[in-house]
Structures are given as structure tokens and as C-alpha cells.
Design a protein around this motif. Structure first.
Motif, mmCIF file in Angstrom:
data_model
loop_
_atom_site.group_PDB
_atom_site.id
_atom_site.type_symbol
_atom_site.label_atom_id
_atom_site.label_comp_id
_atom_site.label_asym_id
_atom_site.label_seq_id
_atom_site.Cartn_x
_atom_site.Cartn_y
_atom_site.Cartn_z
ATOM 1 N N ASN A 1 0.816 -1.209 0.000
ATOM 2 C CA ASN A 1 0.000 0.000 0.000
ATOM 3 C C ASN A 1 0.855 1.266 0.000
ATOM 4 O OD1 ASN A 1 -2.091 1.813 0.134
ATOM 5 N ND2 ASN A 1 -2.631 1.389 2.249
ATOM 6 N N LYS A 2 1.493 1.548 1.111
ATOM 7 C CA LYS A 2 2.217 2.814 1.212
ATOM 8 C C LYS A 2 3.301 2.719 2.269
ATOM 9 C CE LYS A 2 -1.735 4.353 3.983
ATOM 10 N NZ LYS A 2 -2.881 5.281 4.038
ATOM 11 N N VAL A 3 4.175 3.712 2.258
ATOM 12 C CA VAL A 3 5.227 3.857 3.257
ATOM 13 C C VAL A 3 5.212 5.303 3.738
ATOM 14 C CG1 VAL A 3 6.707 2.043 2.313
ATOM 15 C CG2 VAL A 3 6.932 4.401 1.485
ATOM 16 N N GLY A 4 5.772 5.530 4.920
ATOM 17 C CA GLY A 4 5.828 6.888 5.423
ATOM 18 C C GLY A 4 6.354 6.950 6.841
ATOM 19 N N PRO A 5 6.648 8.164 7.333
ATOM 20 C CA PRO A 5 7.107 8.326 8.722
ATOM 21 C C PRO A 5 6.013 7.893 9.689
ATOM 22 C CG PRO A 5 7.485 10.324 7.433
ATOM 23 C CD PRO A 5 6.612 9.441 6.612
ATOM 24 N N PHE A 6 6.391 7.131 10.690
ATOM 25 C CA PHE A 6 5.409 6.565 11.610
ATOM 26 C C PHE A 6 4.620 7.648 12.339
ATOM 27 C CE2 PHE A 6 4.182 4.879 15.792
ATOM 28 C CZ PHE A 6 3.433 3.776 15.402
ATOM 29 N N HIS A 7 5.259 8.755 12.683
ATOM 30 C CA HIS A 7 4.607 9.794 13.480
ATOM 31 C C HIS A 7 3.858 10.813 12.630
ATOM 32 C CE1 HIS A 7 6.506 8.296 17.084
ATOM 33 N NE2 HIS A 7 7.698 8.374 16.520
ATOM 34 N N ASN A 8 3.932 10.704 11.309
ATOM 35 C CA ASN A 8 3.209 11.619 10.410
ATOM 36 C C ASN A 8 2.228 10.819 9.569
ATOM 37 O OD1 ASN A 8 4.800 13.642 11.423
ATOM 38 N ND2 ASN A 8 6.020 13.930 9.571
ATOM 39 N N PRO A 9 1.042 10.569 10.071
ATOM 40 C CA PRO A 9 0.108 9.681 9.367
ATOM 41 C C PRO A 9 -0.372 10.220 8.024
ATOM 42 C CG PRO A 9 -0.961 10.745 11.234
ATOM 43 C CD PRO A 9 0.497 11.039 11.353
ATOM 44 N N SER A 10 -0.338 11.533 7.825
ATOM 45 C CA SER A 10 -0.787 12.089 6.546
ATOM 46 C C SER A 10 0.308 12.079 5.494
ATOM 47 C CB SER A 10 -1.284 13.526 6.740
ATOM 48 O OG SER A 10 -2.372 13.577 7.634
ATOM 49 N N GLU A 11 1.544 11.978 5.919
ATOM 50 C CA GLU A 11 2.679 12.012 4.998
ATOM 51 C C GLU A 11 3.040 10.592 4.589
ATOM 52 O OE1 GLU A 11 7.345 13.516 4.788
ATOM 53 O OE2 GLU A 11 6.106 14.000 6.534
ATOM 54 N N THR A 12 2.337 10.078 3.610
ATOM 55 C CA THR A 12 2.589 8.717 3.123
ATOM 56 C C THR A 12 2.907 8.759 1.637
ATOM 57 O OG1 THR A 12 0.203 8.404 2.766
ATOM 58 C CG2 THR A 12 1.133 7.612 4.848
ATOM 59 N N TYR A 13 3.683 7.764 1.215
ATOM 60 C CA TYR A 13 4.139 7.707 -0.171
ATOM 61 C C TYR A 13 3.869 6.326 -0.729
ATOM 62 C CZ TYR A 13 6.659 11.777 1.614
ATOM 63 O OH TYR A 13 6.959 12.965 2.212
ATOM 64 N N ARG A 14 3.937 6.241 -2.044
ATOM 65 C CA ARG A 14 3.771 4.927 -2.677
ATOM 66 C C ARG A 14 4.885 3.987 -2.237
ATOM 67 N NH1 ARG A 14 0.467 4.564 -7.236
ATOM 68 N NH2 ARG A 14 -0.568 6.507 -7.806
ATOM 69 N N SER B 1 1.609 14.672 20.717
ATOM 70 C CA SER B 1 1.970 13.958 19.486
ATOM 71 C C SER B 1 3.420 14.252 19.120
ATOM 72 C CB SER B 1 1.041 14.357 18.333
ATOM 73 O OG SER B 1 1.403 15.623 17.826
ATOM 74 N N ASP B 2 3.934 13.455 18.182
ATOM 75 C CA ASP B 2 5.293 13.648 17.671
ATOM 76 C C ASP B 2 5.263 14.058 16.203
ATOM 77 O OD1 ASP B 2 6.689 12.910 20.061
ATOM 78 O OD2 ASP B 2 6.129 10.831 19.669
ATOM 79 N N MET B 3 4.157 14.603 15.749
ATOM 80 C CA MET B 3 4.058 15.029 14.361
ATOM 81 C C MET B 3 5.013 16.192 14.098
ATOM 82 S SD MET B 3 -0.036 14.739 13.512
ATOM 83 C CE MET B 3 -0.622 15.547 14.998
ATOM 84 N N SER B 4 5.515 16.258 12.886
ATOM 85 C CA SER B 4 6.456 17.310 12.523
ATOM 86 C C SER B 4 6.441 17.477 11.009
ATOM 87 C CB SER B 4 7.871 16.972 13.008
ATOM 88 O OG SER B 4 8.327 15.766 12.403
ATOM 89 N N GLY B 5 7.086 18.526 10.538
ATOM 90 C CA GLY B 5 7.174 18.764 9.110
ATOM 91 C C GLY B 5 6.059 19.661 8.611
ATOM 92 N N PHE B 6 6.333 20.380 7.514
ATOM 93 C CA PHE B 6 5.361 21.337 6.981
ATOM 94 C C PHE B 6 4.101 20.647 6.487
ATOM 95 C CE2 PHE B 6 3.685 23.792 3.352
ATOM 96 C CZ PHE B 6 3.344 24.958 4.015
ATOM 97 N N MET B 7 4.241 19.524 5.790
ATOM 98 C CA MET B 7 3.070 18.869 5.221
ATOM 99 C C MET B 7 2.137 18.367 6.311
ATOM 100 S SD MET B 7 2.754 15.530 2.765
ATOM 101 C CE MET B 7 1.138 14.765 2.547
ATOM 102 N N GLN B 8 2.690 17.642 7.293
ATOM 103 C CA GLN B 8 1.844 17.103 8.352
ATOM 104 C C GLN B 8 1.203 18.230 9.162
ATOM 105 O OE1 GLN B 8 1.027 13.864 8.880
ATOM 106 N NE2 GLN B 8 -0.377 14.640 10.434
ATOM 107 N N THR B 9 1.970 19.270 9.453
ATOM 108 C CA THR B 9 1.419 20.401 10.201
ATOM 109 C C THR B 9 0.295 21.073 9.423
ATOM 110 O OG1 THR B 9 3.583 20.770 11.225
ATOM 111 C CG2 THR B 9 1.994 22.575 11.339
ATOM 112 N N SER B 10 0.498 21.255 8.123
ATOM 113 C CA SER B 10 -0.532 21.884 7.291
ATOM 114 C C SER B 10 -1.796 21.033 7.250
ATOM 115 C CB SER B 10 0.000 22.098 5.869
ATOM 116 O OG SER B 10 1.150 22.911 5.873
ATOM 117 N N PHE B 11 -1.631 19.732 7.054
ATOM 118 C CA PHE B 11 -2.797 18.854 6.996
ATOM 119 C C PHE B 11 -3.535 18.839 8.330
ATOM 120 C CE2 PHE B 11 -1.590 17.618 2.916
ATOM 121 C CZ PHE B 11 -2.530 16.742 2.389
ATOM 122 N N PHE B 12 -2.801 18.773 9.426
ATOM 123 C CA PHE B 12 -3.437 18.689 10.738
ATOM 124 C C PHE B 12 -4.257 19.943 11.035
ATOM 125 C CE2 PHE B 12 -3.376 19.420 15.343
ATOM 126 C CZ PHE B 12 -3.976 18.255 15.784
#
Length: 591
Positions: A41-54, A543-554
Motif C-alpha cells: 500500500n504505502k510507506v511513510g514516517p510513523f509519526h506523520n500519518p498524513s505524509e505517506t508515499y507509494r 503527538s510527535d508530528m512534525s514537518g510542513f506537510m503534516q502540520t498543514s494537513f493537521f
């Protein structure tokens, strides 16, 4: 009942059509040596659930041409991008250290894997529609605090434990072999052999209960105990506070009724005071009646949406990992309930002596969808820049636009026409005077902002504990399945919102402030502002979320959710206040 059954049937049929089938074309029955579908399905950083990739955005190897799985609307909205996995698991065929493929990693690919391992990347797959997860590697710190001294390893051997009952797959677990790793610490080209092994075990668990394992993981005795404790705590708090306020309010109202009845019998020329004094202004229509009617209409639609979602949840539609079912339901039910918004807004607007009902209908249609669309455009652009699976394909955007154009908009217009033709008149027990009375000066704590703060605190305190479990489910990897408890919390929220709005409306009228229409809506919806404040606390403290994309989505999507909360609870507060005001002014003699 006929209309309700037709709407229910339409919801279910459209839900099934848009959702497709989470499973493949098979009936989940297999013979020995039959291929069982395994999708990466996908891969991504464990703490950023919205930041997933193919899955193959990382340089994993594949033994043959990668084939994408056809996915339903809800799966795409969920960020799922399923492709054939590089591992072949045949039904009841055990394999030991089978070579999946060989891969020559360049320096750039080694650096890419090392970066992923550093960020705790995980992978997700589906085997016969059962989800499996695992980390792609690990960081060996060896007691060293300097990241330059850490060792980075990529797992090269995956072991599958599969449980079966007769001809069906019941459960699958995956684990990685710590003895089969490749060192990624240095930037150098390496050759990697990816292996996998499979072991089959028999179980007595029936196929119909194979999803219970995922429900039990989120509904352990400890979690249930905390859930019920939060419910009991909320109920006790709400009962005590509302009971206390109700007792005071009923006594005050009773004294008011007795006083006003006595005043009518004694001196006709005696000056009236309190809420009876403004009976000629209390039903004076609010300013910006078009915006007000649109807010009430949109809030009514969102309330209907929440009700239908709870019904689907309680009947078991949203079982664990029914991929995309919730997103599909939100899209379909929102489209089907747009007629409710049109009817409610136009009816109220005409009752408030509005004349341009077409403009009001357009405002109603854009009031919630407009901010949501703008937020989506920004966040989808961010996802495209990141090349993440959260970026919707053009075809999916076209489907959503078609749903809006062919279902949402026509139903909104039909609801508006029905509301305009309903010829319903506003029921006011008192005549409204020609000129409004001047509102006396009021202390600061009776102004709108302090009243909103008071109104939102009590409902928020009733749902505070449950919010954490919702957040870790939506913005984490925990599964939320106890919808019955969530439904009870929702009912408590509605009751508390209605009651606190009624109480504050009474105090406002008693202070001879007759502009209660907007105030009741704002006080009722203020809980949404408290929930957004909780978002700040959750993001930075829990939470341990970080990064511009995850912050923007949240913060972007939570702003839309809280805005919807504001409209829905604002409608509840206004409707409760309207019933209360009509009741008390109907109970006294007003000339």
C-alpha cells in the motif's frame, strides 16, 4: 416512513457503489496452492500519518512489472495506493527463505533508504484484505548520542505467519528478521537480496470474526475502563451542573411568572422590568438575516450528516480497515443531505422576511463547501509538492466535482424551492414594535466574547477525555471502534450545548438585551473553538508530528472540522433558545 426508507436505501446503495468492494473479486475462498492477493500500500514516517508515499517510491525491488490495483473513491481519499507486492504467498504453501528479488542499490538509493530509516518509516500491505505493517529498518545507536556515530540498517527478510480456517484466511502477522539486515551507514553501492518466508497455521476462528482481532486491540479492558470512566465522569459533571442551573432557572422563571401575573392584576401603569419589558423587541429579526439563515441551514445539514454517520457506524458499516468506507460515506451522505440545508435555510430566510432567496441559497451552498474547497486546494498542492499519496489524482477530483454538480447542487436547489413554497410563517407569540428599544449598558462579562467562552467550556469539558481517543485514531495508528460510547458522548454534547445556551439566553433577556439571535448561535457553536484550541495542545504536547506537510494537513483539516462543529452546534443552540424564548413569552400576557 416512506421518505426515510427511500433515503436510507439511497445512502446504502450509493455507499456500496462508490466504495466498491474492499475485497477483490474473489469470495475469499481458496484452494491449496491458489494465489492469495497481497498488495503493497504505502510507506511513510510513523509519526506523520498524513505524509505517506507509494510503496515503490522507495527503491524496493520488484520481480516483475508493477500493477496498480483499481481502487474505489473512499480508498483514494484515504491515501491508499495499492500495487502488487514483490512477495507471492500461495494458500497453505509454506516457504522458507525464498528469494523475492535482487537489487543493486546506488549511492543515492542507499541515502534514500537511510533517510527513511532515520524517520522511522513503516510499510503497510494488505493480504486478502487483512492489513499488515512493519518497519523497513532500524537505527542502532549503541549508546551514542551523536547521530554521526549511529548505525543504519535495512531489513531484508520478512516472515509471514498466516492463520487459516478450512479454505479461508483468518489472520496474518508479519515480522522482520534482525539477523538479516544490510548496513546503510556509508554512502556506497551495495547488492541486496530480499527474502521472505511463510508459515501456515490452522485456527478455529470463523471467517466472520476475523476482524474482531483489530477491534479488540483498540477495545482492551484498560481502554474500555478509561472510556466508561470518561462517560461516567461526563455524565456526573453534566447532571450536577445542569441540574443546578435548571433548578435555579426554574425557580427564577417561576418567580418571574408569579411577579408578572401579580403586576397585571395590580397596577396597569406599573413599569415593567426584566425580560417581559422587551417583549416588543425579542422577536425582532436579526441583522444579516441571509447569513444567519445560511448558517442555520448548513448547521442542520451537518447535524443530519452526523446522525446518518452514527447510524452507519452503529450497524457495523465502519468495521476496522474497511478501506475508505468512512470517507465514502461522508461524501455520499453530505451530497444527499444538501436538500436539508436548502430547505431549512430558505424556509427560515423567508420567515425572516427575506426577499432574495436565490442569493441566500447560493450562500448556503458555499458557506461550508467554500472554505473546505479552498483548504483542500492548498493542502492538495502541498501534497503534490511532496509527491505524497494524499494528493488526489485528477480523475478523483473530477468525480467529486461531478457529485457536487449532479447531486449536491440539484438537491440544494430542490430543497430551496420546497422551502420557498412552504409558505410557513414565523410563529411569534408577541407583536414586535415598530422601533427597537435601546439596550442598556451591560458589564463586560455580558458581552459576546465572554459569553461564548462560558458557553463553550461546559460542553468541551464533557467531551475532553474522549477527544484524545478520537485524535489518536484520526491522526495516529490506533483504531477507534467503540462507536456506541462515542454516540453517548455526542448525545451528552447536544444536551449540554442546548441547556447552556438556553441559560445564557435567559440571563441576556433578563438584562433587557433583546439581540439574542446571533448570540445564541455563537454561544452554541463556541465549543468548536475550544476543540480547535485542543488541537494546539494535542499537536505540541501529545503527538510527535512534525514537518510542513503534516502540520498543514493537521491544522488545515482540523480547522474545517471545527468550523463544521461550530455550525452544527450553533444551530442546536439557536433552536434550543428559540423554543425557550417562545415558551416563556407564550406563558405571559403581553400587550
Amino acid at each position: 416512513m416512506g421518505v426515510v426508507s427511500m433515503v436510507s436505501a439511497a445512502v446504502v446503495s450509493l455507499l456500496l457503489w462508490f466504495a466498491g468492494v474492499a475485497a477483490d473479486a474473489s469470495d475469499h475462498r481458496y484452494k491449496i496452492n491458489d494465489p492469495v492477493p497481497l498488495y503493497a500500500n504505502k510507506v511513510g514516517p510513523f509519526h506523520n500519518p498524513s505524509e505517506t508515499y507509494r510503496y515503490f517510491d522507495l527503491p524496493f525491488c520488484s520481480s516483475e512489472e508493477v500493477k496498480d490495483k483499481t481502487e474505489a473513491l473512499g480508498e483514494i481519499l484515504n491515501g491508499d495506493r495499492l500495487v502488487d507486492a514483490p512477495y507471492k504467498l500461495y494458500f497453505r504453501v509454506e516457504q522458507n527463505s525464498k528469494l523475492a528479488c535482487k537489487k543493486h542499490l546506488t549511492k543515492d538509493e542507499v541515502a534514500q533508504f537511510r533517510s527513511a530509516v532515520t524517520k522511522d518509516y513503516y510499510f503497510q500491505m494488505y493480504y486478502d484484505d487483512l492489513p499488515i505493517w512493519g518497519f523497513i529498518g532500524k537505527v542502532d545507536k549503541e549508546g551514542k548520542t551523536d547521530p554521526n556515530d549511529h548505525k543504519y540498517y535495512l531489513y531484508t527478510h520478512i516472515h509471514f505467519d498466516v492463520y487459516y480456517n478450512n479454505d479461508r484466511v483468518i489472520e496474518i502477522n508479519v515480522r522482520t528478521d534482525n539477523n538479516a539486515m544490510v548496513d546503510l551507514t556509508e554512502d556506497k553501492e551495495i547488492d541486496v537480496d530480499f527474502f521472505y518466508s511463510v508459515k501456515w497455521k490452522e485456527t478455529d476462528t470463523p471467517f466472520e470474526r476475523r476482524m474482531d482481532l483489530y477491534q479488540q486491540s483498540s477495545a482492551t479492558a484498560h481502554h474500555l475502563e478509561i472510556h466508561w470512566f470518561s462517560i461516567i465522569n461526563s455524565c456526573v459533571t453534566v447532571l450536577l451542573l445542569t441540574g443546578f442551573l435548571a433548578t435555579i432557572l426554574m425557580r427564577v422563571l417561576k418567580n418571574d411568572f408569579v411577579k408578572y401575573a401579580h403586576d397585571e392584576e395590580s397596577a396597569d401603569d406599573q413599569e415593567e422590568t426584566g425580560w417581559k419589558y422587551i417583549h416588543g423587541d425579542v422577536f425582532r429579526f436579526p441583522k444579516h438575516n441571509s447569513v444567519f439563515a445560511a448558517c442555520v441551514g448548513s448547521g442542520t445539514q451537518l447535524f443530519a450528516l452526523a446522525t446518518f454517520i452514527f447510524i452507519l457506524a452503529l450497524v457495523g458499516v465502519f468495521y476496522p480497515y474497511n478501506r475508505g468506507a468512512l470517507f465514502t460515506a461522508l461524501v455520499v451522505v453530505y451530497a444527499l443531505t444538501s436538500g436539508i440545508a436548502g430547505f431549512t435555510a430558505t424556509t427560515l430566510y423567508c420567515q425572516l422576511e427575506g426577499t432574495n432567496w436565490v442569493r441566500n441559497l447560493l450562500l448556503t451552498g458555499c458557506l461550508f463547501c467554500g472554505p473546505l474547497f479552498l483548504t483542500f486546494c492548498f493542502l492538495n498542492t502541498v501534497a503534490i509538492a511532496y509527491n505524497a499519496t494524499a494528493a488526489l489524482p485528477f480523475g478523483t477530483i473530477v468525480v467529486i466535482v461531478l457529485i457536487w454538480a449532479l447531486v449536491t447542487s440539484p438537491l440544494l436547489v430542490l430543497g430551496g424551492i420546497a422551502g420557498k413554497n412552504s409558505k410557513a410563517e414565523f410563529q411569534a407569540p408577541c407583536r414586535t414594535t415598530k422601533y427597537p428599544r435601546e439596550i442598556p449598558p451591560l458589564p463586560w462579562y455580558r458581552s459576546t466574547i465572554p459569553q461564548m467562552a462560558m458557553a463553550g467550556f461546559l460542553p468541551f469539558s464533557a467531551i475532553y477525555i474522549e477527544l484524545y481517543y478520537i485524535f489518536v485514531s484520526v491522526w495516529g495508528h490506533r483504531i477507534y471502534t467503540i462507536y456506541s460510547i462515542l454516540f453517548i458522548v455526542f448525545i451528552i454534547l447536544l444536551i449540554v450545548t442546548a441547556f447552556i445556551t438556553v441559560a445564557l439566553t435567559y440571563f441576556q433577556l433578563a438584562a433587557e438585551d433583546h439581540e439574542w439571535w446571533w448570540r445564541s448561535f455563537l454561544c452554541g457553536g463556541s465549543t468548536g473553538l475550544f476543540v480547535y484550541g485542543y488541537c494546539l495542545y494535542y499537536y505540541y504536547a501529545r503527538s510527535d508530528m512534525s514537518g510542513f506537510m503534516q502540520t498543514s494537513f493537521f491544522f488545515g483539516y482540523m480547522a474545517c472540522i471545527c468550523y463544521g462543529f461550530f455550525l452544527m452546534l450553533g444551530m442546536v443552540g439557536f433552536r434550543a433558545a428559540l423554543l425557550f424564548v417562545r415558551h416563556i413569552y407564550r406563558s405571559i400576557k403581553c400587550e
